[in-house]
Design a protein around this motif. Structure first.
Motif, mmCIF file in Angstrom:
data_model
loop_
_atom_site.group_PDB
_atom_site.id
_atom_site.type_symbol
_atom_site.label_atom_id
_atom_site.label_comp_id
_atom_site.label_asym_id
_atom_site.label_seq_id
_atom_site.Cartn_x
_atom_site.Cartn_y
_atom_site.Cartn_z
ATOM 1 N N LYS A 71 -43.629 34.745 17.789
ATOM 2 C CA LYS A 71 -42.447 35.540 17.656
ATOM 3 C C LYS A 71 -42.797 37.359 17.229
ATOM 4 N N ILE A 72 -42.435 37.934 17.716
ATOM 5 C CA ILE A 72 -42.751 39.502 17.401
ATOM 6 C C ILE A 72 -41.612 40.219 17.413
ATOM 7 N N ALA A 73 -41.774 41.634 16.773
ATOM 8 C CA ALA A 73 -40.329 42.540 16.805
ATOM 9 C C ALA A 73 -39.271 41.788 16.018
ATOM 10 N N GLY A 74 -39.597 41.225 14.639
ATOM 11 C CA GLY A 74 -38.554 40.688 13.757
ATOM 12 C C GLY A 74 -38.084 39.416 14.193
ATOM 13 N N ALA A 110 -37.236 36.506 11.635
ATOM 14 C CA ALA A 110 -36.280 36.278 10.706
ATOM 15 C C ALA A 110 -35.081 35.398 11.080
ATOM 16 N N GLY A 111 -34.737 34.499 10.222
ATOM 17 C CA GLY A 111 -33.724 33.376 10.372
ATOM 18 C C GLY A 111 -34.468 31.896 10.670
ATOM 19 N N MET A 112 -35.596 31.927 10.936
ATOM 20 C CA MET A 112 -36.256 30.827 11.657
ATOM 21 C C MET A 112 -36.398 29.741 10.817
ATOM 22 N N SER A 113 -36.199 30.044 9.560
ATOM 23 C CA SER A 113 -35.818 28.718 8.688
ATOM 24 C C SER A 113 -34.702 27.907 8.954
ATOM 25 N N ARG A 114 -33.691 28.481 9.835
ATOM 26 C CA ARG A 114 -32.567 27.775 9.993
ATOM 27 C C ARG A 114 -32.660 26.782 11.341
ATOM 28 N N ARG A 134 -47.690 19.414 30.188
ATOM 29 C CA ARG A 134 -48.576 20.626 30.133
ATOM 30 C C ARG A 134 -47.639 21.601 29.104
ATOM 31 N N ILE A 135 -48.207 22.252 28.226
ATOM 32 C CA ILE A 135 -47.474 23.222 27.348
ATOM 33 C C ILE A 135 -47.135 24.496 28.014
ATOM 34 N N GLY A 136 -45.900 24.748 28.211
ATOM 35 C CA GLY A 136 -45.713 26.136 28.979
ATOM 36 C C GLY A 136 -45.828 27.263 28.030
ATOM 37 N N ASN A 137 -45.331 27.081 26.713
ATOM 38 C CA ASN A 137 -44.830 28.088 25.931
ATOM 39 C C ASN A 137 -44.969 27.160 24.156
ATOM 40 N N THR A 138 -45.595 27.777 23.351
ATOM 41 C CA THR A 138 -45.575 27.286 22.267
ATOM 42 C C THR A 138 -44.363 27.230 21.432
ATOM 43 N N ASP A 139 -43.695 28.364 21.755
ATOM 44 C CA ASP A 139 -42.297 28.808 21.199
ATOM 45 C C ASP A 139 -41.236 27.865 21.584
ATOM 46 N N ALA A 140 -41.522 27.145 22.822
ATOM 47 C CA ALA A 140 -40.509 25.881 23.016
ATOM 48 C C ALA A 140 -40.853 24.679 22.434
ATOM 49 N N GLU A 141 -41.059 24.861 21.195
ATOM 50 C CA GLU A 141 -41.677 23.515 20.390
ATOM 51 C C GLU A 141 -40.624 22.685 20.044
#
Length: 515
Positions: A275-278, A281-285, A341-348
């Protein structure tokens, strides 16, 4: 945990000085309909000297009444066609905030609701709204910087029949407090192991069956997708993944079984797809789903509804970056034996849920009238579509039984509206692996918020990756499944650091216990 305690009060003398209560908060859409003469007289007098009385929340000096404080919290536009019970919650929050600021420790709450069906739980919703308003962050409380909590809130009713069941509301609020603490706390204080420990401590002596899976070999064997998400976190002891298993079995013959998978990504960096450009923030939620399910189990353990069995698995993991991080293009076999198959690790989140759902599926096969759920802060798309509302996406079995609409009806009456959206064939097309090397693709490589059907198609992935596709309408053991995306409803206020809401705890509890 700093949870609000509610007390049913039916004696009208409680409004007077010396009763042990120290303020009277009146929530009403119409001052003229308040049945207490003392309140009507003071309010009418107040309106003559202050036009704000009945228009905005106001504090009146009230000699002889509890604490000498009368707070009028007007309900705005209750007769509007498009309003719902949250209008009473809004007024109650303003009223209890003013009572606290005025120094009250034991306020009385009187909710003067209309008889419209949509407002049938207005008194209870207003009371719970007070709990939402009064909650303070766990970090603040533990640092000694929080305000002194209220001793109790008295729920004033006109008759014994009108009592609002304070014990039930206290149990619901206890669950919501646990959920807020788990969801809203920063990622070191509420890391995966700390989350598990906090849960176990909060549910001690509850009667629930509890266990925590922490051994790496077992996690990698039984929760391979979850373990891939947390692969880089294993190197840091305090960040290692956990799976918390909880079970409640009510007295009497079991008539319904509810099985919940809760997404507990305690911190989401985005992984290798950073995750970029801020955006961090808030991803502890991102653990709001697991938090809400834990809170629901707390409420259930306190109220002990008969005839139901509730099974929950909470997947707690940090999506860390590093040399061990999983990456896009990997093919990983899920617990259900599906090659992903993993398409994006941010879709975890969907990876975590798929393994949990697979385990719950095995229990559902042998269960009485099973209904399965996933609860997760899953996509930005749901926020783009529905703002602060929960979305429900159901499989064919749940849809045929109208389960999501039944849930929607109950949740709306309790101030937790749900939007129901439909799963379509297009959603299954999105998870086809173009290379044909894997059974499915976990996601595309664009943000969900700019992806068509970005919150619906993950439900298709969950159905396939968990093995639930083998339990459709025409299979020997159909299993109803509903995915609840709470990315927009898990918090309120500030987009990154707003207050956790514990949604959809109240609506789920009502749905499960109302026949």
């Amino acid at each position: 945990m700093g949870s609000v305690k509610f007390v049913d009060v039916v004696e009208q003398d409680a409004i007077f000085e010396g009763s042990g209560w120290d303020a009277l908060v009146v929530v009403t859409p119409d001052l003229s309909s308040v049945k207490l003469d003392e309140v009507s007289l003071l309010a009418n007098h107040g309106q003559k000297v202050d036009k704000r009385v009945g228009q905005s929340v106001t504090l009146l000096f009230a000699p002889g009444l509890a604490g000498g404080r009368l707070i009028i919290a007007p309900v705005k536009k209750a007769d509007d066609d498009y309003q719902d019970v949250r209008v009473f919650a809004d007024a109650a929050r303003e009223g209890i905030k003013l009572a606290k600021e005025a120094g009250a420790k034991r306020p009385l709450l009187l909710v003067n609701a209309s008889t419209e069906q949509r407002y049938q739980h207005a008194a209870q919703v207003a009371a719970l709204a007070c709990g939402q308003e009064l909650w303070q962050a766990l970090e603040l409380r533990e640092a000694g910087g929080g305000d002194e909590p209220l001793e109790a809130i008295g729920l004033l009713a006109d008759t014994k029949e009108g009592a609002t069941c304070a014990n039930t509301l206290t149990a619901i609020e206890s669950g919501r407090t646990l959920a807020r603490d788990l969801c809203g706390t920063e990622p070191e204080r509420m890391s995966a192991p700390a989350f598990a420990d906090y849960c176990v401590a909060a549910l001690a002596n509850s009667g629930l069956t509890m266990s925590v899976v922490e051994d790496r070999d077992i996690l990698e064997r039984d929760y391979p997708l979850l373990s891939a998400v947390g692969r880089s976190s294993f190197a840091v002891l305090r960040h290692q993944p956990r799976v918390v298993k909880l079970e409640y079995v009510g007295e009497g013959e079991i008539e319904h079984t509810y099985l919940f998978a809760g997404k507990g990504v305690v911190y989401d960096t985005g992984g290798a797809d950073l995750k970029i450009a801020g955006g961090m923030a808030g991803m502890s939620r991102d653990k709001g789903g697991a938090a809400a399910v834990a809170g629901l189990m707390k409420t259930i353990s306190m109220l002990k509804p008969k005839g139901i069995r509730v099974v929950a698995e909470l997947g707690l993991v940090r999506n860390s970056i590093g040399s061990e991080a999983f990456v896009t293009d990997e093919i990983i076999t899920s617990h259900a034996g599906k090659r992903v198959r993993i398409g994006n690790t941010d879709a975890e989140g969907r990876l975590v849920l798929a393994d949990l759902l697979s385990h719950l599926r095995l229990k559902a096969v042998a269960a009485v009238n099973p209904q399965m759920f996933s609860v997760a802060t899953l996509t930005g798309h749901v926020v783009r579509c529905f703002g602060g509302y929960t979305a429900a996406v159901e499989n064919s079995v749940a849809k045929q039984a109208n389960l999501a609409y039944n849930m929607q009806e109950q949740a709306s009456l309790w101030g937790e509206p749900i939007e129901v959206t439909q799963l379509r064939r297009d959603d299954f097309s999105k998870i086809v692996d173009p290379s044909a090397a894997a059974d499915m693709l976990s996601s595309n490589n664009a943000p969900s918020s700019v992806t068509a059907r970005g919150h619906q198609y993950p439900a298709a992935f969950l159905i396939e990756a968990s093995g639930l596709s083998g339990h459709g309408l025409n299979d020997h053991k159909p299993i109803a499944y509903t995915h609840l995306d709470i990315a927009g409803s898990a918090t309120e206020g500030h987009p990154q650091y707003g207050t956790p809401t514990a949604t959809p705890l109240v609506g789920l509890f009502s749905y499960m216990t109302t026949r």
